[in-house]
Design a protein around this motif. Structure first.
Motif, PDB file in Angstrom:
ATOM      1  N   ASP A 146       0.899  -1.223   0.117  1.00  0.00           N
ATOM      2  CA  ASP A 146       0.001  -0.072   0.113  1.00  0.00           C
ATOM      3  C   ASP A 146       0.970   1.205   0.036  1.00  0.00           C
ATOM      4  N   ASP A 147       2.041   1.195   0.779  1.00  0.00           N
ATOM      5  CA  ASP A 147       2.923   2.451   1.077  1.00  0.00           C
ATOM      6  C   ASP A 147       3.450   2.735  -0.453  1.00  0.00           C
ATOM      7  N   PHE A 148       3.804   2.015  -1.131  1.00  0.00           N
ATOM      8  CA  PHE A 148       4.315   2.168  -2.732  1.00  0.00           C
ATOM      9  C   PHE A 148       3.253   2.907  -3.432  1.00  0.00           C
ATOM     10  N   ALA A 152       3.304   6.426  -4.765  1.00  0.00           N
ATOM     11  CA  ALA A 152       3.616   6.863  -6.345  1.00  0.00           C
ATOM     12  C   ALA A 152       2.420   7.794  -6.730  1.00  0.00           C
ATOM     13  N   SER A 153       1.173   7.535  -6.051  1.00  0.00           N
ATOM     14  CA  SER A 153      -0.078   8.462  -6.261  1.00  0.00           C
ATOM     15  C   SER A 153       0.507   9.904  -5.794  1.00  0.00           C
ATOM     16  N   ALA A 154       0.957  10.063  -4.703  1.00  0.00           N
ATOM     17  CA  ALA A 154       1.484  11.302  -4.492  1.00  0.00           C
ATOM     18  C   ALA A 154       2.419  11.873  -5.329  1.00  0.00           C
ATOM     19  N   LEU A 159       3.592  15.978  -9.558  1.00  0.00           N
ATOM     20  CA  LEU A 159       4.159  16.026 -11.079  1.00  0.00           C
ATOM     21  C   LEU A 159       3.143  16.503 -11.760  1.00  0.00           C
ATOM     22  N   LEU A 160       2.017  16.025 -11.812  1.00  0.00           N
ATOM     23  CA  LEU A 160       0.747  16.411 -12.811  1.00  0.00           C
ATOM     24  C   LEU A 160       0.122  17.606 -12.356  1.00  0.00           C
TER      25      LEU A 160
END
Lengths: 161, 161
Positions: A146-148, A152-154, A159-160
């Protein structure tokens, strides 16, 4: 996207590589290909004296599709599958043997190479390579926690914008 | 409509039949099929002790389509064609060999039949059968003259008023 059934890399790749190398030098075949059932080349070797191999990618695809196509014929004759297929031409031979359920070992050699020797040596190599492939397929898949996924979402949000 | 490339009947059929019969008794194979390249069964034989042959029509179609499919593979390896294909399963073997450019001789046998003997005997049979098939293909086609077509037209006119 179609992906190979097996990911052969690192230590396992090198061990398979050594076995194929040994098979080449023991039999005198030209080319040796380990192909998965979908037609991906997992590993290949050419004899030093055999320049200009044919397009091995295409050979792999055709060998895999041919193996799948003959399954119907095998079933019709009451066989589970044809574990060994030999295609003999005027100048040479294409020899395909199953490695477990997932891969095919393909050898291409000239007509002066004795088929008997190839068969005996191939049996040995296949036992060894099949054991390595079994090991790989039993390795636990890499799981991303879940951490990953949160991290990654954050990062993507960042970035976007 | 798809038609067989060769019409095997009468005297030629009987001669081929004898050769196949002989091949069966000399080798101990179960079934023996002469198939044209389009998948039609030209002639077939079963050993007396081999009951319940598989659906020979379907086997013939699959063998012919497989032979056509492997042509691409043969060309890629610089061969004109694979003249001999051996598919080995757990219990038996399917052996296919070219008879000239037009036909394929297919043998189905158990794994206790020595492949070497089958190969030697098959070579002999193929030379004989190929000669017969060549004879047939060189026979002049039956030509129906003008007389026949006029006669038939008149007859049809008569019939249909």
């Amino acid at each position: 996207m179609i992906e190979p059934t097996l990911a052969l890399y690192g230590d396992a790749y090198e061990r398979v590589d050594r076995h194929l190398e040994e098979l080449l030098s023991n039999t005198g075949v030209r080319y040796c290909l380990l192909v998965d059932r979908k037609g991906f080349v997992l590993s290949h070797k050419e004899a030093i004296w055999a320049p200009r191999p044919p397009a091995l990618d295409s050979v792999a695809t055709l060998v895999a599709s041919n193996a799948a196509a003959t399954a119907a014929l095998a079933n019709m004759l009451g066989e589970r599958t044809f574990s060994e297929q030999i295609h003999q031409g005027e100048n040479g031979t294409l020899y395909v043997e199953s490695v477990g359920d997932e891969a095919l070992l393909t050898l291409i050699f000239d007509s002066n190479v004795p088929l008997g020797r190839v068969k005996v040596q191939t049996k040995k190599t296949i036992a060894e390579v099949a054991a390595i492939l079994k090991e790989i397929s039993e390795m636990p898949a890499v799981e991303l926690g879940d951490d990953f996924s949160q991290g990654a979402s954050a990062l993507l949000d960042d970035l976007l914008g």
